[in-house]
Design a protein around this motif. Sequence first.
Motif, mmCIF file in Angstrom:
data_model
loop_
_atom_site.group_PDB
_atom_site.id
_atom_site.type_symbol
_atom_site.label_atom_id
_atom_site.label_comp_id
_atom_site.label_asym_id
_atom_site.label_seq_id
_atom_site.Cartn_x
_atom_site.Cartn_y
_atom_site.Cartn_z
ATOM 1 N N ARG A 1 0.832 -1.209 0.000
ATOM 2 C CA ARG A 1 0.000 0.000 0.000
ATOM 3 C C ARG A 1 0.865 1.258 0.000
ATOM 4 O O ARG A 1 0.607 2.222 -0.736
ATOM 5 N N ALA A 2 1.921 1.257 0.815
ATOM 6 C CA ALA A 2 2.807 2.419 0.859
ATOM 7 C C ALA A 2 3.480 2.637 -0.503
ATOM 8 O O ALA A 2 3.579 3.774 -0.984
ATOM 9 N N ALA A 3 3.923 1.539 -1.139
ATOM 10 C CA ALA A 3 4.545 1.664 -2.465
ATOM 11 C C ALA A 3 3.539 2.134 -3.506
ATOM 12 O O ALA A 3 3.870 2.904 -4.415
ATOM 13 N N THR A 4 2.303 1.687 -3.364
ATOM 14 C CA THR A 4 1.260 2.077 -4.320
ATOM 15 C C THR A 4 0.935 3.559 -4.203
ATOM 16 O O THR A 4 0.810 4.257 -5.214
ATOM 17 N N LEU A 5 0.805 4.069 -2.976
ATOM 18 C CA LEU A 5 0.547 5.496 -2.798
ATOM 19 C C LEU A 5 1.721 6.322 -3.305
ATOM 20 O O LEU A 5 1.537 7.416 -3.848
ATOM 21 N N GLY A 6 2.931 5.798 -3.141
ATOM 22 C CA GLY A 6 4.092 6.495 -3.675
ATOM 23 C C GLY A 6 4.025 6.608 -5.188
ATOM 24 O O GLY A 6 4.375 7.641 -5.764
ATOM 25 N N ALA A 7 3.569 5.551 -5.855
ATOM 26 C CA ALA A 7 3.442 5.579 -7.311
ATOM 27 C C ALA A 7 2.290 6.482 -7.757
ATOM 28 O O ALA A 7 2.379 7.161 -8.780
ATOM 29 N N LEU A 8 1.206 6.521 -6.988
ATOM 30 C CA LEU A 8 0.066 7.383 -7.332
ATOM 31 C C LEU A 8 0.402 8.860 -7.135
ATOM 32 O O LEU A 8 -0.147 9.723 -7.831
ATOM 33 N N ALA A 9 1.279 9.172 -6.189
ATOM 34 C CA ALA A 9 1.795 10.529 -5.959
ATOM 35 C C ALA A 9 0.692 11.576 -5.841
ATOM 36 O O ALA A 9 0.600 12.509 -6.640
ATOM 37 N N PRO A 10 -0.166 11.471 -4.829
ATOM 38 C CA PRO A 10 -1.244 12.462 -4.681
ATOM 39 C C PRO A 10 -0.716 13.860 -4.406
ATOM 40 O O PRO A 10 0.282 14.027 -3.700
ATOM 41 N N GLU A 11 -1.393 14.843 -4.970
ATOM 42 C CA GLU A 11 -1.124 16.252 -4.688
ATOM 43 C C GLU A 11 -2.413 16.890 -4.185
ATOM 44 O O GLU A 11 -3.512 16.402 -4.465
ATOM 45 N N PRO A 12 -2.299 18.010 -3.427
ATOM 46 C CA PRO A 12 -3.501 18.641 -2.873
ATOM 47 C C PRO A 12 -4.547 18.936 -3.940
ATOM 48 O O PRO A 12 -4.228 19.397 -5.033
ATOM 49 N N GLY A 13 -5.791 18.629 -3.608
ATOM 50 C CA GLY A 13 -6.911 18.936 -4.483
ATOM 51 C C GLY A 13 -7.210 17.878 -5.526
ATOM 52 O O GLY A 13 -8.208 17.990 -6.246
ATOM 53 N N GLU A 14 -6.386 16.837 -5.621
ATOM 54 C CA GLU A 14 -6.580 15.857 -6.690
ATOM 55 C C GLU A 14 -7.636 14.816 -6.329
ATOM 56 O O GLU A 14 -7.940 14.575 -5.162
ATOM 57 N N LEU A 15 -8.156 14.178 -7.399
ATOM 58 C CA LEU A 15 -9.214 13.180 -7.267
ATOM 59 C C LEU A 15 -8.710 11.817 -7.738
ATOM 60 O O LEU A 15 -8.127 11.707 -8.821
ATOM 61 N N LEU A 16 -8.956 10.792 -6.930
ATOM 62 C CA LEU A 16 -8.582 9.417 -7.254
ATOM 63 C C LEU A 16 -9.815 8.565 -7.514
ATOM 64 O O LEU A 16 -10.815 8.671 -6.794
ATOM 65 N N TRP A 17 -9.739 7.725 -8.541
ATOM 66 C CA TRP A 17 -10.669 6.609 -8.699
ATOM 67 C C TRP A 17 -9.976 5.376 -8.136
ATOM 68 O O TRP A 17 -8.888 4.996 -8.591
ATOM 69 N N ASP A 18 -10.593 4.728 -7.156
ATOM 70 C CA ASP A 18 -10.076 3.491 -6.574
ATOM 71 C C ASP A 18 -10.988 2.368 -7.037
ATOM 72 O O ASP A 18 -12.093 2.194 -6.510
ATOM 73 N N ILE A 19 -10.535 1.611 -8.033
ATOM 74 C CA ILE A 19 -11.384 0.603 -8.680
ATOM 75 C C ILE A 19 -11.233 -0.738 -7.978
ATOM 76 O O ILE A 19 -10.133 -1.282 -7.878
ATOM 77 N N GLY A 20 -12.345 -1.287 -7.532
ATOM 78 C CA GLY A 20 -12.321 -2.518 -6.764
ATOM 79 C C GLY A 20 -11.907 -2.213 -5.346
ATOM 80 O O GLY A 20 -10.861 -2.649 -4.876
ATOM 81 N N GLY A 21 -12.714 -1.406 -4.650
ATOM 82 C CA GLY A 21 -12.297 -0.798 -3.392
ATOM 83 C C GLY A 21 -11.894 -1.771 -2.305
ATOM 84 O O GLY A 21 -11.023 -1.459 -1.505
ATOM 85 N N GLY A 22 -12.510 -2.961 -2.222
ATOM 86 C CA GLY A 22 -12.166 -3.907 -1.166
ATOM 87 C C GLY A 22 -12.451 -3.336 0.204
ATOM 88 O O GLY A 22 -13.594 -3.218 0.631
ATOM 89 N N SER A 23 -11.421 -2.947 0.916
ATOM 90 C CA SER A 23 -11.575 -2.325 2.230
ATOM 91 C C SER A 23 -11.464 -0.807 2.147
ATOM 92 O O SER A 23 -11.657 -0.113 3.147
ATOM 93 N N GLY A 24 -11.103 -0.284 0.968
ATOM 94 C CA GLY A 24 -10.981 1.161 0.782
ATOM 95 C C GLY A 24 -9.649 1.737 1.223
ATOM 96 O O GLY A 24 -9.490 2.953 1.290
ATOM 97 N N SER A 25 -8.653 0.885 1.499
ATOM 98 C CA SER A 25 -7.412 1.381 2.110
ATOM 99 C C SER A 25 -6.656 2.362 1.220
ATOM 100 O O SER A 25 -6.094 3.347 1.712
ATOM 101 N N ILE A 26 -6.623 2.120 -0.090
ATOM 102 C CA ILE A 26 -5.892 3.028 -0.984
ATOM 103 C C ILE A 26 -6.586 4.392 -1.024
ATOM 104 O O ILE A 26 -5.941 5.441 -0.919
ATOM 105 N N ALA A 27 -7.900 4.394 -1.160
ATOM 106 C CA ALA A 27 -8.642 5.664 -1.198
ATOM 107 C C ALA A 27 -8.531 6.410 0.127
ATOM 108 O O ALA A 27 -8.363 7.631 0.162
#
Length: 454
Positions: free
Chosen positions: A255-281
Amino acid sequence: MSVPPPDAPSPPSPSGLPVTVVGIGADGWAGLSGDARDALRGADVVIGGERQLGLLPRSECAGERVAWPSPLRPAVPGLLAAHAGRRIAVLASGDPMFYGIGRALGEVVGAAALRVVPHPSSVSYACARLGWPVEDTEVVTLVGRPADRLTAALHDGRRVLVLSAGAATPAEVAELLRARGYGPSRMHVLEQLGSDRERHLAATADAWDEPAGDPLNVVAVDCRRAPGAPRLGAVPGLPDTAYEHDGQLTKRHVRAATLGALAPEPGELLWDIGGGSGSIAVEWMRTHPSCRAVSVERDPARAERIGRNARALGVPGLRVAVGAAPAALAGLPVPDAVFIGGGLTAPGLLDACWEALPVGGRLVANTVTLESEALLAERYRRFGGELVRLAVAHAAPVGGFTGWRQAMPVTQWAVTKPSKGPKEPVAPADESGSGSGSRSGPGSGPEPGSGDER
């Protein structure tokens, strides 16, 4: 890149007269500057809340008084338009541009047509009373927002100011602090700041039993974590135990490596496909208060679980779309990034996500199955990006000794959408899946035992 708000109406005043917004404190007329008093004296119409309008002496302000209707924000354009051509003054609590009406007014009339006369905010008053540096104090507003938003700001040793929604807020804050393992935190409730009715109450959240007091209050929290309470860091990679889940969970290190690859910045919107537990979102939204996410999950029970995790971890604004992707993606706002944690072999899913991304948007997909890995390898060849394999091993007992227990390796493709198309035209790969690695339905966590990453 963040999604801009809907286009605001044109400025309502054809005469070009500016709208003056005046900050006012609990001390009323006596606490106003000369500029503020002159603006109110010269106004043809003064708009404000009933409490604020009641602070103005009739002998000083002869203009028509108009109280805001409820709900307030949708009424702003129409109310200003109804008084176009008149000198309008709007009353606001404290600093109009700090969680105040100034923002909504600026969106309607534009910054050039807005004149702001600020007053010290409740945050400035509270920090002055407590001796807290303003720049080191986090502010969370609960006005029109759930108390769960406070959770994300709770860290041992930090100071937080809570803008209250009313008289019941202090008790709600105390209850939340106890529930989240911060019962030893010292709470200060400061009422009627700046007036001669100012009052200061203090106690730990564990001991808080004060009845509801004045609705005009600010709650200050000196955060102290209880012994044994979970430590939730400020960076991605929360403990797996922080989540309620049924096994469909992107594990901590991945999960930590995945968030690093997604590289969120303030104000941005993510689609988390196949939410499961929702941890990435959830952890995307925890990186900054302005980050937003939509978690797409076809299983209603898992969708409800995502909502519970979001509230428990301080991001109750996480939106959950219940349905199967790619069909469930229709009508969602344009994403800045997309994460696919399952359902990769669902027909059309990857193409739909790629087409939805604007140029510069990021897509990250994880899988543990050979079928989905082959699909990612083909897309990597076409579009580039980075294809990596993440392997994690945990120490575990081996008889009377200790050895390494290897988790299933995760293949991850991360790519930024370029301004040009793929490197070379290639016939689309068959995304139907061969069976062992595909889901029984797209857009969800996998069925137990399917092996897809979640």
